[in-house]
Design a protein around this motif. Structure first.
Motif, mmCIF file in Angstrom:
data_model
loop_
_atom_site.group_PDB
_atom_site.id
_atom_site.type_symbol
_atom_site.label_atom_id
_atom_site.label_comp_id
_atom_site.label_asym_id
_atom_site.label_seq_id
_atom_site.Cartn_x
_atom_site.Cartn_y
_atom_site.Cartn_z
ATOM 1 N N TYR A 157 0.831 -1.212 0.000
ATOM 2 C CA TYR A 157 0.000 0.000 0.000
ATOM 3 C C TYR A 157 0.864 1.260 0.000
ATOM 4 O O TYR A 157 0.647 2.189 -0.778
ATOM 5 N N LEU A 158 1.876 1.296 0.876
ATOM 6 C CA LEU A 158 2.708 2.493 1.012
ATOM 7 C C LEU A 158 3.591 2.733 -0.212
ATOM 8 O O LEU A 158 3.935 3.872 -0.517
ATOM 9 N N SER A 159 3.953 1.664 -0.909
ATOM 10 C CA SER A 159 4.835 1.815 -2.072
ATOM 11 C C SER A 159 4.166 2.575 -3.207
ATOM 12 O O SER A 159 4.848 3.072 -4.112
ATOM 13 N N GLU A 160 2.829 2.664 -3.185
ATOM 14 C CA GLU A 160 2.125 3.438 -4.194
ATOM 15 C C GLU A 160 2.065 4.916 -3.830
ATOM 16 O O GLU A 160 1.685 5.747 -4.652
ATOM 17 N N LYS A 161 2.418 5.245 -2.598
ATOM 18 C CA LYS A 161 2.313 6.621 -2.123
ATOM 19 C C LYS A 161 3.669 7.280 -1.873
ATOM 20 O O LYS A 161 3.795 8.498 -1.954
ATOM 21 N N TYR A 162 4.676 6.480 -1.560
ATOM 22 C CA TYR A 162 5.979 7.029 -1.189
ATOM 23 C C TYR A 162 7.064 6.558 -2.154
ATOM 24 O O TYR A 162 6.833 5.712 -3.011
ATOM 25 N N SER A 163 8.244 7.075 -1.989
ATOM 26 C CA SER A 163 9.350 6.833 -2.915
ATOM 27 C C SER A 163 9.821 5.380 -2.895
ATOM 28 O O SER A 163 10.246 4.864 -1.860
ATOM 29 N N ALA B 5 8.018 -3.987 -2.885
ATOM 30 C CA ALA B 5 8.181 -2.662 -3.493
ATOM 31 C C ALA B 5 8.753 -2.745 -4.906
ATOM 32 O O ALA B 5 8.420 -1.915 -5.766
ATOM 33 N N GLN B 6 9.591 -3.751 -5.170
ATOM 34 C CA GLN B 6 10.198 -3.832 -6.499
ATOM 35 C C GLN B 6 9.162 -4.105 -7.580
ATOM 36 O O GLN B 6 9.354 -3.734 -8.738
#
Length: 468
Positions: A100-106, A153-154
Motif C-alpha cells: 500500500y505504502l509503495s504506491e504513495k511514497y518513494s 516494493a520492487q
C-alpha cells in the motif's frame, strides 16, 4: 485485446538500455537478499556443532582458535526451527502495508533503505548470536521485514518503468535473482564456513548488500522522466507506452470492488497454488533425496542446488517468450498469462507424479526431481505479474494481498507435509504429490476461467483521464 493499440509503434533498443540495467541491478539485489536469508540454514550446521571440545582439559591451542573463528552454541532443534522460521514472520507482516505504502511514497527510498537495513543486520548477525537466541530472533524478524519490503516494493516500480511489451522479460530478469541467489548460497556457504569460519558468510553477504544499496540510491529514480542519465528516446518510449496506464492515484482503495473482482481472486488462487508447490519443493527436496537416493550430504547439497539453476533459466526464458508472443501478436495477453500459468502449475505436478512411478534409476530420478522443482517459475510470466495487467495503479496493494494468500498456502503445505511424513512414511510422498496435483489443477481451472489481462473498470477511474 484492446491493449495492443495502446502500444507505441516506435521502439528503442532493449538490451544496453537503462531500464534493462535497472532490472539487472535489481537482479543482483535479489541475489544478495536471498543469500542473506538462506545462509543461516547452512551456517547453522557449524553454529551448533555438538562436538565442541571447549572446556576439555586437553583442548589444543588450534582447537581453541577454531572455536573463536567458529563459535558454537547449544541450541536445541526446536530453537533452531524457531530461528529458521522467524524471518518469514517478518516477511509476512510487511506485504500488505508495504504494498500500500509503495504506491504513495518513494520506491527508491523504500528499496534502498530496506536493502541497507537487511545488509547491516546481516553484518550484526554473528554478534546477535553471541548475545543469545533472543537477540538472533529479533534480528531475523526485522531482517525478514526489510527483505519483504524489497520483494513487494520492487514489483511496483515496473508500473512506471516497464513498457507493456517488455513486462515479462524485465520482471523475470529481476525476480530470477531470487533463484540465482539460492543456488549460489547453497554452493559457496559451505566453503566459506570451512575456510574462513561461519561468521564470514554473514559479513560477505552483508557487505555486498551495503555496496548494492549505495548503487541503488545512485542509479535509480522513481520515475523515468526525472532520471538525468536515461536517453531522451528511451524516456519517450517508456512514457508513451504507459500513457494510459500510469497515474498518481489519490482516491482511496476500491476494497469492495477488489473483493468482488473474480480476476483478483484468480490471481489469489494461482498465488496460493504456486506457493503451495514451491514450499514443498524447496523445503522437502533434501528430505526426498535422502530417503529415495541415499546419497551423502555433499551430493545431497549439489542435487538440492541444481533445481535453482534450472529455475533461474526457466524464469528468464518465460519472460522473454511471453514478450515475444505479445510483441508479434501471436497470442492475446490473457492467453499468454493462461499458458504460463498452465506450465507453471501443471508441470511440477506432472513431474512429481513421474518421480513416483517412472523413476527407475538414479539419473531418471534426478531429472524428474530437477524438473518438478524448477518448472514452477514459468508462473513468473503468468500469475505472478498478472496484477500489473489488471490494476497497475493499485499493483502494490494487490501484490501484497495476493502474496499473503500465497504465503498462507506455503505455510499450510509445509506444515501438512511434515505431519504426513511423520504419520505415514511409507506412502507419504504419494499423498503429498497427489494433493499438490489436485490443488494445482483446481486453482489453475479457476485462473483460466476467471482470469483477465485488461485493466478492470474499478482501476480506471483516474487512469482514463490521464495523458502524459
Amino acid at each position: 485485446m484492446q491493449m495492443d493499440n495502446q502500444f507505441p509503434p516506435r521502439k528503442v533498443p532493449s538490451f544496453c538500455s537503462f531500464r534493462y540495467g535497472l532490472s539487472l541491478l535489481l537482479h543482483f539485489c535479489n541475489v544478495v537478499i536471498m543469500a542473506q536469508r538462506m545462509c543461516l540454514s547452512l551456517t547453522m550446521v557449524a553454529m551448533v556443532n555438538s562436538t565442541d571440545a571447549l572446556g576439555s582439559p586437553n583442548t589444543s591451542t588450534e582447537e581453541h582458535l577454531d572455536h573463536i573463528k567458529n563459535p558454537v552454541y547449544n541450541w536445541s532443534p526446536k530453537i533452531q526451527g524457531i530461528i529458521f522460521s522467524s524471518v518469514f514472520y517478518g516477511v509476512l507482516i510487511t506485504q500488505i502495508p508495504v504494498g500500500y505504502l509503495s504506491e504513495k511514497y518513494s520506491i527508491k527510498k523504500m528499496i534502498g533503505s530496506a536493502l541497507c537495513l537487511s545488509s547491516l543486520l546481516s553484518l550484526l548477525m554473528p554478534m546477535a548470536a553471541e548475545g543469545g537466541e533472543a537477540f538472533l530472533l529479533a534480528c531475523r524478524v526485522v531482517q525478514g521485514a526489510a527483505q519483504g519490503s524489497v520483494f513487494i516494493a520492487q514489483h511496483v516500480m515496473w508500473a512506471k518503468w516497464a513498457p507493456p511489451l517488455e513486462r515479462g522479460r524485465l520482471t523475470s530478469l529481476s525476480l530470477s535473482g531470487i533463484l540465482l541467489g539460492s543456488f549460489i548460497v547453497l554452493l559457496v556457504t559451505g566453503f566459506i564456513c570451512q575456510s574462513l569460519g561461519w561468521p564470514m558468510a554473514f559479513y560477505i553477504f552483508g557487505a555486498c548488500g551495503c555496496a548494492l544499496s549505495l548503487l541503488w540510491f545512485a542509479l535509480f529514480y522513481d520515475d523515468p522522466k526525472d532520471h538525468p542519465c536515461i536517453s531522451i528516446s528511451e524516456k519517450e518510449y517508456i512514457l508513451s507506452s504507459l500513457n494510459q496506464q500510469v497515474s498518481s492515484r489519490t482516491q482511496s482503495l476500491p476494497i469492495k470492488a477488489m473483493i468482488k473482482s473474480l480476476p483478483v481472486w484468480a490471481i489469489a488462487f494461482g498465488s496460493f497454488a504456486f506457493h503451495w508447490t514451491n514450499n514443498i519443493m524447496v523445503l522437502y527436496t533434501p528430505t526426498f533425496i535422502s530417503s529415495k537416493l541415499h546419497v551423502n550430504i555433499k551430493e545431497n547439497g549439489l542435487l538440492s542446488a541444481l533445481p535453482y539453476l534450472f529455475a533461474w533459466s526457466f524464469g528468464i526464458l518465460a519472460g522473454h517468450l511471453s514478450d515475444f508472443f505479445l510483441s508479434r501478436n501471436i497470442l492475446r495477453l490473457v492467453t499468454i498469462r493462461n499458458l504460463f500459468n498452465t506450465l507453471g502449475l501443471l508441470l511440477p505436478a506432472f513431474f512429481s507424479v513421474c518421480l513416483l512411478y517412472l523413476s527407475f534409476s538414479f539419473s531418471s530420478t534426478t531429472i524428474f526431481l530437477i524438473l518438478a522443482s524448477s518448472t514452477g517459475t514459468f508462473c513468473m510470466a503468468g500469475v505472478l505479474i498478472n496484477g500489473l495487467d489488471i490494476a497497475p495503479s493499485y499493483y502494490g496493494f494487490l501484490k501484497g494481498v495476493t502474496a499473503v494468500i500465497g504465503m498462507i498456502g506455503g505455510l499450510i503445505s509445509s506444515t501438512l507435509c511434515g505431519v504426513i511424513l511423520n504419520q505415514d512414511p511409507e506412502s507419504a510422498w504419494f499423498k503429498i504429490f497427489f494433493l499438490m496435483a489436485v490443488i494445482n489443477v483446481i486453482c489453475l481451472l479457476f485462473c483460466v476461467v476467471f482470469g483477465k489481462a485488461e485493466i478492470q473498470d474499478w482501476a480506471k477511474d483516474i487512469q482514463e483521464h490521464t495523458r502524459l
